[in-house]
Write a protein that holds these residues in place. Structure first.
Motif, PDB file in Angstrom:
ATOM      1  N   ILE A  22      37.739  66.033  76.359  1.00  0.00           N
ATOM      2  CA  ILE A  22      38.248  65.154  77.424  1.00  0.00           C
ATOM      3  C   ILE A  22      39.171  64.092  76.836  1.00  0.00           C
ATOM      4  N   ARG A  23      38.814  63.591  75.665  1.00  0.00           N
ATOM      5  CA  ARG A  23      39.661  62.583  75.026  1.00  0.00           C
ATOM      6  C   ARG A  23      41.032  63.174  74.671  1.00  0.00           C
ATOM      7  N   SER A  26      43.105  63.752  77.813  1.00  0.00           N
ATOM      8  CA  SER A  26      43.522  62.495  78.433  1.00  0.00           C
ATOM      9  C   SER A  26      44.656  61.824  77.669  1.00  0.00           C
ATOM     10  N   TRP A  27      44.567  61.807  76.352  1.00  0.00           N
ATOM     11  CA  TRP A  27      45.639  61.199  75.567  1.00  0.00           C
ATOM     12  C   TRP A  27      46.929  62.004  75.656  1.00  0.00           C
ATOM     13  N   ILE A  30      47.591  62.164  80.476  1.00  0.00           N
ATOM     14  CA  ILE A  30      47.580  61.052  81.431  1.00  0.00           C
ATOM     15  C   ILE A  30      48.728  60.058  81.212  1.00  0.00           C
ATOM     16  N   LEU A 141      45.799  68.662  87.540  1.00  0.00           N
ATOM     17  CA  LEU A 141      44.680  67.990  86.892  1.00  0.00           C
ATOM     18  C   LEU A 141      43.365  68.748  87.074  1.00  0.00           C
ATOM     19  N   TYR A 145      40.373  69.032  84.214  1.00  0.00           N
ATOM     20  CA  TYR A 145      39.215  68.141  84.277  1.00  0.00           C
ATOM     21  C   TYR A 145      38.085  68.711  85.129  1.00  0.00           C
ATOM     22  N   TYR A 149      34.638  64.219  86.094  1.00  0.00           N
ATOM     23  CA  TYR A 149      35.642  63.328  85.514  1.00  0.00           C
ATOM     24  C   TYR A 149      36.812  63.056  86.461  1.00  0.00           C
ATOM     25  N   PHE A 153      40.028  60.030  86.431  1.00  0.00           N
ATOM     26  CA  PHE A 153      41.326  60.413  85.882  1.00  0.00           C
ATOM     27  C   PHE A 153      42.386  60.603  86.973  1.00  0.00           C
ATOM     28  N   ALA A 156      43.360  57.146  87.136  1.00  0.00           N
ATOM     29  CA  ALA A 156      44.205  56.801  85.988  1.00  0.00           C
ATOM     30  C   ALA A 156      45.634  57.279  86.215  1.00  0.00           C
TER      31      ALA A 156
END
Length: 442
Positions: A22-23, A26-27, A30, A141, A145, A149, A153, A156
């Motif tokens: 997930i990290r 996301s980096w 997003i 997305l 995800y 989550y 997000f 976000a």
């Protein structure tokens, strides 16, 4: 070793793999998607500021401006579903790049507006060009995800909306100060300088975005395996409840109700978005001051949206997290229509903005929790396209009331009816939370 075996082998270390996957997603995604949506939404912020000088110069009445602001959504509505289906077919990187380049070009061409006809035509074409971007990203997305989550997000990603005003409003106000530079009016510079970045970013999008997790060379084999197993299990759980075809999804009473709910929300969102600069300017401020003051409600809206979405994911509750902010919007807009003091008006509109962005961060978990594949692509686009017709209705409603009464505040009172009805529909329609999180068995 089979994928099933690989996944099982990591079951005990699932938390570590889940966190790292997930990290990494996301980096990678997003920040870039937020930047893309920032420029998408900027053309809606800049129109409200262009109106501060453009309307007087081109002799646009409140009704003409409302038609021009709203006709964008007619083109958007017509091409929304086909555009989202095209994204599903051709891939996110190519289709989103196409959308961004065309809308950036047309947004810059808004500087050529010289009368009512050109204003209407360019705004309509801008809607056609941008159709499919927002629902396309919502669909995109869901490829990355898991359900637990999504609210945080989605929020976000949607942070680009308030941030585009927090940053874009002051910039737009300052760009109006370029009036006369190189023979262009300030509002023309505003359109040109805020359209070019979308074209450049669209070119980057073609090469940067990864269409699906299985193509992501920036994820490890273990991360891909975990994500595929997780998402496949969710899709299987949705389809075990009911597998919908595209036609069934588009005609589903649940989809129609969600479209009506979104209609009420969008009417309030764009009614405020297009008219707030003119409401603030009427306090007697300069264009630059108007930009900074207009940004205030969106600062608070940004913070509230992130916290509210996280709370929704943590509690696994959706109905109250969408319905209650809808009611807050309605109450705040109604109260603002009765207030004459500038400070108290801004307080009321700040609460309205908080409600708007709290809804924004959670709403799209409702359809994505039970739809997948082509059915999801079509239904998400339909909900967004019907809802965005209120982007025509909301600003037009305020413009019509202002022309009839001479007061924008009365228009805000009438506008408050839309989120009120939408909030009631949320509580009536409910949400089958157990289906959204059924894969986790808890």
């Amino acid at each position: 070793m089979s994928q099933t075996t690989t996944y099982t082998g990591y079951a005990g270390a699932k938390s570590a793999i889940e966190t790292s996957t997930i990290r990494a997603i996301s980096w990678r995604l997003i920040p870039f998607l937020v930047l893309a949506y920032f420029f998408s939404y900027l053309d809606r912020v800049n129109l409200g500021f262009a109106a501060l000088t453009m309307n007087a110069e081109l002799k646009f009445t409140p009704l003409i401006f409302s038609w021009g602001a709203g006709i964008f959504f007619i083109g958007y509505f017509i091409f929304e579903v086909p555009s989202n289906l095209a994204l599903e077919k051709f891939g996110a990187s190519r289709w989103i790049a196409r959308i961004m380049v065309t809308w950036g070009i047309i947004s810059a061409l808004m500087a050529l507006t010289n009368g009512v006809t050109s204003f209407y035509v360019l705004r309509f074409l801008l809607g056609v060009a941008e159709a499919g971007f927002f629902p396309g990203i919502i669909l995109y997305l869901t490829y990355w995800y898991p359900a637990e989550y999504r609210a945080r997000f989605l929020a976000a990603f949607a942070i680009a909306v308030p941030v585009s005003t927090v940053i874009g409003a002051p910039i737009s106000g300052l760009l109006l100060g370029l009036d006369g530079a190189m023979g262009l009016r300030g509002w023309q510079w505003l359109f040109v300088l805020e359209g070019i970045p979308s074209v450049l970013l669209g070119v980057v999008t073609w090469f940067y975005l990864t269409d699906r997790p299985e193509k992501a060379d920036w994820l490890s084999a273990e991360q891909k395996t975990w994500l595929k197993a997780k998402l496949d299990a969710e899709i299987a759980a949705k389809q075990a409840v009911k597998h919908l075809t595209l036609g069934e999804a588009l005609s589903s009473p649940k989809v129609i109700m969600l479209s009506l709910i979104y209609f009420g929300f969008v009417g309030a969102l764009y009614g405020m978005q297009f008219w707030l600069p003119q409401i603030v300017k009427a306090f007697g401020l300069t264009n630059a001051q108007t930009g900074f003051v207009t940004a205030i409600p969106y600062v608070f809206g940004t913070i509230a949206m992130i916290l509210w979405a996280r709370h929704s994911d943590a509690t696994r509750e959706r109905v109250m997290h969408v319905g209650a902010p809808m009611i807050l919007i309605a109450v705040a807009l109604a109260v603002s229509s009765y207030i004459t003091d500038p400070t108290m008006t801004m307080v009321a509109l700040t609460f309205a903005a908080i409600g708007v962005f709290c809804v924004f961060g959670v709403f799209w978990t409702l359809p994505t929790s039970w739809l997948s594949g082509t059915a999801a692509a079509g239904a998400i686009a339909l909900i967004n396209s019907i809802g965005n017709l209120a982007g025509f209705g909301g600003p037009y409603l305020i413009g019509w009331v202002k022309e009839a009464t001479g007061q924008t505040s009365t228009g805000l009172l009438v506008l408050a009816v839309l989120p009120l009805l939408a909030g009631i529909l949320v509580f009536i329609g409910g949400h089958e939370t157990k289906h959204e999180f059924v894969e986790q068995g808890r």
